[in-house]
Design an enzyme around this catalytic site. Sequence first.
Site, PDB file in Angstrom:
ATOM      1  N   ILE A 122     -53.583   4.806  18.492  1.00  0.00           N
ATOM      2  CA  ILE A 122     -53.697   6.092  17.929  1.00  0.00           C
ATOM      3  C   ILE A 122     -52.396   6.967  18.100  1.00  0.00           C
ATOM      4  O   ILE A 122     -51.910   7.491  17.339  1.00  0.00           O
ATOM      5  CB  ILE A 122     -55.002   6.620  18.389  1.00  0.00           C
ATOM      6  CG1 ILE A 122     -56.136   5.963  17.964  1.00  0.00           C
ATOM      7  CG2 ILE A 122     -54.946   7.969  17.965  1.00  0.00           C
ATOM      8  CD1 ILE A 122     -57.550   6.464  18.642  1.00  0.00           C
ATOM      9  N   ASP A 137     -45.649   6.137  28.461  1.00  0.00           N
ATOM     10  CA  ASP A 137     -46.822   5.094  28.406  1.00  0.00           C
ATOM     11  C   ASP A 137     -46.205   3.880  29.243  1.00  0.00           C
ATOM     12  O   ASP A 137     -45.111   3.175  28.938  1.00  0.00           O
ATOM     13  CB  ASP A 137     -47.097   4.583  26.946  1.00  0.00           C
ATOM     14  CG  ASP A 137     -48.249   3.504  26.846  1.00  0.00           C
ATOM     15  OD1 ASP A 137     -48.194   2.864  27.806  1.00  0.00           O
ATOM     16  OD2 ASP A 137     -49.096   3.682  25.788  1.00  0.00           O
ATOM     17  N   CYS A 158     -57.316  15.086  21.935  1.00  0.00           N
ATOM     18  CA  CYS A 158     -58.485  14.201  21.011  1.00  0.00           C
ATOM     19  C   CYS A 158     -59.186  13.020  21.639  1.00  0.00           C
ATOM     20  O   CYS A 158     -59.371  12.064  20.960  1.00  0.00           O
ATOM     21  CB  CYS A 158     -58.210  14.041  19.354  1.00  0.00           C
ATOM     22  SG  CYS A 158     -57.805  15.442  18.583  1.00  0.00           S
ATOM     23  N   ALA A 159     -58.630  12.541  22.794  1.00  0.00           N
ATOM     24  CA  ALA A 159     -58.747  11.353  23.414  1.00  0.00           C
ATOM     25  C   ALA A 159     -60.273  11.166  24.130  1.00  0.00           C
ATOM     26  O   ALA A 159     -60.927  10.903  23.594  1.00  0.00           O
ATOM     27  CB  ALA A 159     -57.360  10.995  24.422  1.00  0.00           C
ATOM     28  N   GLU A 215     -70.144  16.410  27.851  1.00  0.00           N
ATOM     29  CA  GLU A 215     -70.591  16.575  26.386  1.00  0.00           C
ATOM     30  C   GLU A 215     -71.941  16.188  26.399  1.00  0.00           C
ATOM     31  O   GLU A 215     -72.578  15.429  27.197  1.00  0.00           O
ATOM     32  CB  GLU A 215     -69.537  15.458  25.448  1.00  0.00           C
ATOM     33  CG  GLU A 215     -68.317  15.906  25.515  1.00  0.00           C
ATOM     34  CD  GLU A 215     -67.509  15.279  24.403  1.00  0.00           C
ATOM     35  OE1 GLU A 215     -68.130  14.388  23.907  1.00  0.00           O
ATOM     36  OE2 GLU A 215     -66.393  15.390  24.564  1.00  0.00           O
ATOM     37  N   HIS A 236     -65.999  17.144  19.044  1.00  0.00           N
ATOM     38  CA  HIS A 236     -65.942  15.413  19.150  1.00  0.00           C
ATOM     39  C   HIS A 236     -65.734  14.890  17.565  1.00  0.00           C
ATOM     40  O   HIS A 236     -66.544  13.851  17.168  1.00  0.00           O
ATOM     41  CB  HIS A 236     -66.838  14.749  19.894  1.00  0.00           C
ATOM     42  CG  HIS A 236     -66.243  13.436  20.704  1.00  0.00           C
ATOM     43  ND1 HIS A 236     -66.488  13.019  21.758  1.00  0.00           N
ATOM     44  CD2 HIS A 236     -65.508  12.496  20.133  1.00  0.00           C
ATOM     45  CE1 HIS A 236     -65.894  11.950  22.222  1.00  0.00           C
ATOM     46  NE2 HIS A 236     -65.156  11.656  20.856  1.00  0.00           N
ATOM     47  N   GLY A 286     -63.317  13.324  16.173  1.00  0.00           N
ATOM     48  CA  GLY A 286     -61.963  12.780  16.170  1.00  0.00           C
ATOM     49  C   GLY A 286     -62.461  11.512  15.133  1.00  0.00           C
ATOM     50  O   GLY A 286     -61.456  11.154  14.213  1.00  0.00           O
ATOM     51  N   ALA A 287     -63.541  10.892  15.168  1.00  0.00           N
ATOM     52  CA  ALA A 287     -63.976   9.727  14.146  1.00  0.00           C
ATOM     53  C   ALA A 287     -64.834  10.322  13.094  1.00  0.00           C
ATOM     54  O   ALA A 287     -65.226   9.365  12.346  1.00  0.00           O
ATOM     55  CB  ALA A 287     -64.392   8.766  15.138  1.00  0.00           C
TER      56      ALA A 287
END
Length: 532
Positions: free
Chosen positions: A154, A173, A233-234, A264, A282, A284-285
């Site tokens: 992502i 990273d 957004c992770a 959450e 939440h 994101g998806a």
Amino acid sequence: MAPRVLISDKLSDAAVQIFKDRGIEVDFQPDLGKDKDKLAEVIGNYDGLAIRSATKVTPTILEKATRLKVIGRAGIGVDNVDKDAASKKGVIVMNTPFGNMITTAEHAIALMFAVARQIPEASASTHAGKWEKNAFMGVELTGKTLGVIGAGNIGGIVCDRARGLKMKVVAYDPFLSQDKADQMGVEKVENLDDLLKRADFITLHVPLTDQTRNILSKENLAKTKKGVRIINCARGGLVDEQALADLLKSGHVAGAAFDVFSVEPATENPLFNLPNVVCTPHLGAATTEAQENVALQVAEQMSNYLLDGAVENALNMPSMTAEEAKVMGPWVTLAGHLGNFIGQMTDEPIKAINILYDGSVSTMNLAALNCGVVAGIMKKANPDVNMVSAPVVAKERGIKISTTNQDKSGAFDGYIKVTVVTDKRERSIAGTVFSDGKPRFIQIKGINIDAEVGAHMLYTTNEDMPGIIGTLGKTLGENGVNIANFTLGRSTRGGEAIALLYVDEAVPAPVLKKLEDTGMFRQVKPLAFDVV
């Protein structure tokens, strides 16, 4: 009997149909996951469990899941599954990391625009009949530096989209190689502090682990550039939300956009109701395309595992494609038999397991084969262990596992040799797979043999001398034990010799005692193998 799968969260009808088309019995109860007591009551009837985020797979649920083999999460995050408990239970946990990559990346970009231009506040103001044109002064993205924490699937898409917006992208990273960074057109930084002090926008795209938890801590947030804007957004828990709220109030941080929260559903949070903070629940998806993609993907993955043994996108076991499973199937079986043999022969604590792969097998998926070997060894101590739980059990016992692979060095196209090390001795066995697909034992204690693997076997050691074959045949025959296959081997004439017999049924204890009482054998050991 056909495998049975329970779908306890909302999945598309097309996903349900995939299970049915593959011949899997599927029970679609999309609201069951919210009732943990009812789920615990019925979970023992299923081989697979397909979920989204509503179902919580706890150790209590897993304790009741007596036949469960696989849990499939339609989505990336598996915070609602106790992976350690699942691994100990021998249950594979899969997710679908690729089905919602685009959607999540686009949401991060959308939130970056929203916080840069204060779009939610401006929209609410305009809806209220106000015309506060001068109240919402935003900033451009062009030319700004975007710091990306986590440049995987992502994060990599976010980098690509940001470069299209003419932003300068720096990425932190530890797993990002310089070559890959060059291909992506981003600057790789070696330490997080470098990113924090340079970025105008920071976006997070890492899983929640012990290493990433609170990665934007109070201390790290204080190192950021004044006027920075932060997007998450992770996963919740990556950012110290209270510390961020304090920096938003002080003006050090100019804005934040969060789709995920440490708790959450988030009904209250330090970030709520602060100016220039954009919050979404939440999402994101949450696109039609992503929801369909992950549902179809999890149905395919679970079906492939239950029917063909393919392991895809598993979080607690090495992946193995359907094609690999077909080719490797006999070798995985052999790995289990070798481990099982040596496990049954070893009574003292094992310190280390050394596995050698030679020839054609050395190019296969060695991680999966390792799991097969370790599972075979661990079966003596825990009959319920499998390829998923075995590495966990071995780690808990402090057993060190090492692997060596080498080019073809002997008479066989490929073979596996397993050696275990204890305080008292080393013990080894080697095996191969013949062209008929059947595993064979080819060496024990350095002595060459050629033995077919049977469900019931008898292993003996002795000094090489006449009469051993006659004694074994006569004693077993007189007691009704039929020999299917008889293999002998010796180190040298008059030296150490072994016999490995494949018999039709387990040798009774009194018959074993008669063989021991002859005084001709140093060891008489019955063995059992899972042979289909």
